[in-house]
Scaffold this motif. Structure first.
Motif, PDB file in Angstrom:
ATOM      1  N   LEU A   1      -1.618   0.665  -4.710  1.00  0.00           N
ATOM      2  CA  LEU A   1      -0.609  -0.301  -4.260  1.00  0.00           C
ATOM      3  C   LEU A   1       0.502  -0.428  -5.284  1.00  0.00           C
ATOM      4  O   LEU A   1       0.250  -0.437  -6.496  1.00  0.00           O
ATOM      5  CB  LEU A   1      -1.218  -1.692  -4.026  1.00  0.00           C
ATOM      6  CG  LEU A   1      -2.404  -1.779  -3.063  1.00  0.00           C
ATOM      7  CD1 LEU A   1      -3.696  -1.879  -3.846  1.00  0.00           C
ATOM      8  CD2 LEU A   1      -2.261  -2.961  -2.117  1.00  0.00           C
TER       9      LEU A   1
ATOM     10  N   VAL B   1      -7.602   2.408  -2.835  1.00  0.00           N
ATOM     11  CA  VAL B   1      -6.293   2.018  -2.326  1.00  0.00           C
ATOM     12  C   VAL B   1      -5.331   1.915  -3.512  1.00  0.00           C
ATOM     13  O   VAL B   1      -5.633   1.271  -4.515  1.00  0.00           O
ATOM     14  CB  VAL B   1      -6.345   0.659  -1.600  1.00  0.00           C
ATOM     15  CG1 VAL B   1      -4.986   0.333  -0.970  1.00  0.00           C
ATOM     16  CG2 VAL B   1      -7.445   0.637  -0.562  1.00  0.00           C
TER      17      VAL B   1
ATOM     18  N   VAL C   1       0.853  -1.193   0.000  1.00  0.00           N
ATOM     19  CA  VAL C   1       0.000   0.000   0.000  1.00  0.00           C
ATOM     20  C   VAL C   1       0.887   1.240   0.000  1.00  0.00           C
ATOM     21  O   VAL C   1       1.754   1.402   0.873  1.00  0.00           O
ATOM     22  CB  VAL C   1      -0.942   0.014   1.221  1.00  0.00           C
ATOM     23  CG1 VAL C   1      -1.766   1.305   1.240  1.00  0.00           C
ATOM     24  CG2 VAL C   1      -1.856  -1.206   1.208  1.00  0.00           C
TER      25      VAL C   1
END
Length: 475
Positions: A115, A113, A104
């Motif tokens: 990543l 999110v 992350v």
């Protein structure tokens, strides 16, 4: 394995998850089916000299591995992709152990999110990029053991043995009673592949009618008109003695009808050793060829007869490129039990092999079916030998067990099988009347390779080095 999701509020910059994955031939076959990408550089056995290890994994298959980490571990079940960038730096090949890592790097409210993603092999970067996903909004748990298993049906060993026959002479072959479609087409397929030169023995009118009904061309094929199956089988033996046939092939008749003139003490094809049958099985779920004997001729063989059965199978294994065949003598248990005759026979055969009374291979028994083929089962039961878990040849205690085993492999494990009778003056191609053209063609190849080994003492099949299995490579 159980996987639990992590909500957006559970995540922090720097969280990391990773998995390892060994590239297998089946991975590449499945991806080719799903994607439609048939690039030979990405297909095992087509990239270079039929070598599975030469195939490189498709780049997009490499990229798809990130889904396993994102969907199972971080954030986990319920994750939805929004974007993925990819850059490829090197190629991965069959047998490579890959490490797939996601980390992350940014959290964007309300639920996105970002990543960092990368695939490595022994520290070398294969691919990297960035993923944007929506974190799960509800907690969920999944169990990957519920996923249905896949079996990739391929018979690479059949193809390998057929290729090994390309420069060997075709065998003049007496084909007995090819008066049924599969029997006739199997013989003609052998001729088309230049494995045999068929001499068709039987009811000529019926053979021609069958050929006409299935569109088969009999131009240039020798046919001898004979009044019965018995007469056709007897004529096949005569052709061998006359030097006009160097093999016999079963058509649409019972095994005992075919073998009756072959096993006669006067005028038959016996050469001193017990005649026995071997099935050569190419099962997609097994890494190597598996030979099963005797499943067609010897009903309840004695110990003395089993010595010849084992030796015949070892000889065939060597002819097919197995340098030192590993022979597992089967029983219901893997310990010697005086009340179970097959365990006593197995122990005696093992000792006879050690003393040179059986040569060319390694013999061990008694072995139950599980610990003959499964290394983990053998280790669990404390068996340590060159054969346990690695058998190339399985010797059944009697015909019933051998026949059931061979047909289970054919119909439950999708094996392609060849059948050959050994111990006679010439190879006898013996398959079930229900077998299709492919099984008969495979039997032709096995017979050609066996005859070459008999004549020269050398196998025409190149030995294949097997890659480490995924569990071994992962360790």
């Amino acid at each position: 394995m159980i996987h639990a999701s992590r909500l957006f509020s559970d995540l922090a910059v720097g969280d990391v998850a990773k998995i390892t994955r060994v590239v297998t031939p089946d991975d590449l076959y499945v991806f080719a089916h799903v994607s439609g990408n048939l690039n030979p550089a990405n297909l095992p056995g087509t990239a270079r000299d039929d070598d599975d290890m030469a195939a490189s994994a498709p780049s997009m298959w490499i990229g798809s591995l990130f889904s396993a980490v994102l969907g199972n571990l971080l954030p986990g079940p319920g994750t939805m992709y929004e974007a993925q960038t990819l850059r490829f730096h090197a190629r991965a090949h069959v047998g490579d152990l890959l490490t797939i890592t996601v980390r992350v790097v940014e959290l964007r409210a309300p639920g996105t999110v970002v990543l960092e993603t990368k695939v490595e092999r022994d520290g070398e970067l294969i691919a990297d990029g960035a993923a944007e996903v929506l974190a799960p909004t509800m907690r969920a748990v999944t169990d990957d053991s519920q996923l249905p298993a896949l079996t990739v049906q391929r018979h690479r060993h059949v193809a390998r043995l057929l290729a090994a026959c390309e420069h060997l002479p075709a065998m003049p072959t007496a084909v007995v009673a090819p008066d049924e479609e599969n029997a006739l087409l199997g013989a003609l397929a052998g001729a088309r592949e230049k494995l045999i030169v068929p001499i068709l023995l039987g009811d000529a009118a019926k053979i021609r009618a069958i050929a006409a009904s299935c569109g088969a061309d009999l131009t240039g094929v020798a046919i001898e008109d004979l009044p019965s199956h018995d007469a056709a089988a007897a004529r096949a033996v005569e052709l061998v003695h006359e030097g006009k046939a160097t093999a016999v092939m079963k058509g649409n008749l019972h095994t005992d009808e075919l073998l009756r003139p072959i096993v006669k003490s006067q005028g038959g094809l016996r050469i001193g050793r017990r005649i026995s049958h071997v099935f050569v099985m190419d099962a997609p779920s097994l890494p190597e060829l598996l030979l099963v004997t005797d499943a067609a001729i010897n009903i309840a063989p004695t110990l003395e007869e089993k010595v010849d059965i084992v030796q015949n199978a070892i000889d065939l294994g060597i002819a097919l490129g197995i340098a030192c065949p590993k022979v597992g003598i089967l029983s219901a248990v893997e310990t010697v039990n005086p009340k179970i005759q097959s365990t006593l026979d197995a122990a005696a055969l093992s000792k006879m092999s050690e003393r040179g009374q059986i040569h060319g291979g390694v013999v061990d028994g008694p072995l139950a079916m599980d610990n003959a083929l499964s290394l983990s089962a053998a280790r669990t039961k404390g068996l340590h030998s060159l054969v346990a878990g690695r058998a190339d040849i399985l010797v059944a205690p009697n015909l019933e067990a051998g026949n059931i085993l061979a047909k289970e492999l054919t119909y439950a494990a999708q094996a392609q099988g060849a059948g050959l009778v050994l111990g006679a003056k010439v190879p006898v191609l013996l398959t079930s009347r229900a077998d299709d053209e492919g099984a008969r063609l495979f039997s032709c190849a096995v017979a050609v390779l066996y005859a070459h080994w008999q004549a020269t003492g050398e196998s025409a099949v190149k030995p294949v080095a097997s890659p480490a299995s995924p569990p071994e490579a992962a360790r």
